[in-house]
Scaffold this active site. Structure first.
Site, PDB file in Angstrom:
ATOM      1  N   LEU A 110      45.861  83.843  40.253  1.00 22.34           N
ATOM      2  CA  LEU A 110      44.337  83.685  40.802  1.00 22.34           C
ATOM      3  C   LEU A 110      44.765  83.352  42.244  1.00 22.34           C
ATOM      4  O   LEU A 110      45.690  82.513  42.567  1.00 22.34           O
ATOM      5  CB  LEU A 110      43.742  82.542  40.166  1.00 22.34           C
ATOM      6  CG  LEU A 110      43.067  82.910  38.574  1.00 22.34           C
ATOM      7  CD1 LEU A 110      42.732  81.990  37.874  1.00 22.34           C
ATOM      8  CD2 LEU A 110      42.006  84.064  38.799  1.00 22.34           C
ATOM      9  N   ASP A 111      43.993  83.770  43.207  1.00 27.38           N
ATOM     10  CA  ASP A 111      43.981  83.396  44.424  1.00 27.38           C
ATOM     11  C   ASP A 111      43.596  82.108  44.658  1.00 27.38           C
ATOM     12  O   ASP A 111      43.092  81.339  43.912  1.00 27.38           O
ATOM     13  CB  ASP A 111      43.401  84.339  45.481  1.00 27.38           C
ATOM     14  CG  ASP A 111      41.732  84.197  45.474  1.00 27.38           C
ATOM     15  OD1 ASP A 111      41.180  83.074  45.170  1.00 27.38           O
ATOM     16  OD2 ASP A 111      41.164  85.329  45.037  1.00 27.38           O
ATOM     17  N   LYS A 112      43.928  81.449  45.904  1.00 23.50           N
ATOM     18  CA  LYS A 112      43.763  79.885  46.258  1.00 23.50           C
ATOM     19  C   LYS A 112      42.486  79.471  46.056  1.00 23.50           C
ATOM     20  O   LYS A 112      41.818  78.492  45.489  1.00 23.50           O
ATOM     21  CB  LYS A 112      44.131  79.677  47.821  1.00 23.50           C
ATOM     22  CG  LYS A 112      43.955  78.323  48.066  1.00 23.50           C
ATOM     23  CD  LYS A 112      44.416  77.919  49.689  1.00 23.50           C
ATOM     24  CE  LYS A 112      44.263  76.560  49.725  1.00 23.50           C
ATOM     25  NZ  LYS A 112      44.637  76.224  51.187  1.00 23.50           N
TER      26      LYS A 112
END
Length: 319
Positions: A110-112
């Site tokens: 999952l991206d930041k």
């Protein structure tokens, strides 16, 4: 050195993956570095076939034993990057896991800026299956947009959107999106391209304000709070595997079923062949009539000599 395939044998990289030591790609690196030995001899051939029950496999002179697999579910908060260590000193998801994350790898990412369900395991075989482009396992999200979305744009999402991924054109697989309330979507995809949903929405003129993954296959985030994690039960792991079998692999299993249905069609075809045979039975009759027609032709030829016999007659009468 045995390099040929035999029953009950696997390649060395696959053996290391099955033992839970590393993924196949990671195993290739270990072999190339000369860190793996088989039966006391360093092995640098990645195509080497080994017997997992009979051959002694060592990594850095330590006997490799099958690890007990572990599976964790984390509710990732925004602001953490999905990596074990970050060059810029950003907080990572492994900071949240602490000692519980030792030996584990994240399944996907999952991206930041995103939150929600993130899985971890040392079962590299299952991890590779879940992240494979062919798995088609569904991942569901809650997506908050900067404004309500129109029906036309929802149809575009369903049909797939043209993007550029790492400089290459890519048409996304059909997704499912429904507007739960103005600007709030329930969004399902079977791909896992980098920041895919954010890119899809940006391409049609919308900004994603927040994104939260709520399920992977049949596994739900449930009541897990941000930053909390837990072990998966054996039943939950089995559900993940079942979900994989119901995706592309299940489609491949249906293909033989279609092939088995063909013989059934072929069984009906003999019926058609019987009707054809009946037609063919009539055709021989037609063929018998043809010889009869051919028999009449010789009679016509016999009549021709008779015509020739009559011709001298009139000649005599003229004499």
């Amino acid at each position: 050195m045995k390099t040929s395939r035999a029953a009950g044998r696997v390649t060395l990289p696959r053996a290391l993956s099955k033992l839970g030591i590393a993924s196949r790609t990671q195993a290739l690196g270990l072999i190339e570095k000369g860190l793996v030995s088989v039966n006391g001899k360093i092995e640098v051939n990645p195509h080497r076939w080994v017997d997992m029950s009979g051959d002694r496999i060592e990594l850095e002179n330590q006997l490799v034993k099958r690890k007990s697999f572990r599976y964790l579910a984390l509710h990732k908060p925004p602001g953490f990057v999905t990596t074990r260590s970050d060059e810029r000193g950003q907080e990572t998801v492994f900071d949240l896991l602490g000692e519980s994350g030792e030996g584990l790898s994240a399944i996907g990412r999952l991206d930041k800026d995103s939150s929600g369900l993130l899985l971890f395991t040392n079962d590299h075989q299952l991890a590779n299956m879940l992240t494979s482009p062919e798995s088609d396992i569904q991942k569901k999200y809650y997506v908050c947009l900067d404004r309500p979305i129109g029906r036309k744009e929802l149809i575009l999402i369903t049909d797939g959107i043209d993007l550029r991924i790492e400089g290459h054109p890519h048409h996304t697989k059909p997704a499912q999106a429904s507007q739960l309330s103005p600007g709030i979507l329930e969004f399902s995809i079977t791909e896992g391209k980098n920041r895919q949903i954010r890119r899809m929405m940006e391409s049609i003129g919308y900004e994603v304000m927040s994104l939260k993954r709520i399920s992977v296959g049949s596994l739900q985030l449930g009541g897990l709070r941000e930053g909390e994690f837990r072990d998966l039960s054996a039943e939950e792991v089995q559900l993940l595997r079942t979900g994989l079998r119901r995706s592309n692999p299940a489609e491949h299993k249906r293909e033989p079923a279609l092939r088995r249905s063909n013989p059934a069609e072929y069984k009906r075809k003999p019926g058609h062949r019987r009707s054809n045979s009946a037609e063919h039975k009539r055709k021989p009759g037609l063929r018998r009539s043809n010889p009869a027609e051919h028999e009449r032709e010789p009679r016509l030829r016999r009549s021709n000599p008779a015509d020739h016999k009559r011709k001298p007659g009139p000649g005599k009468r003229r004499g």
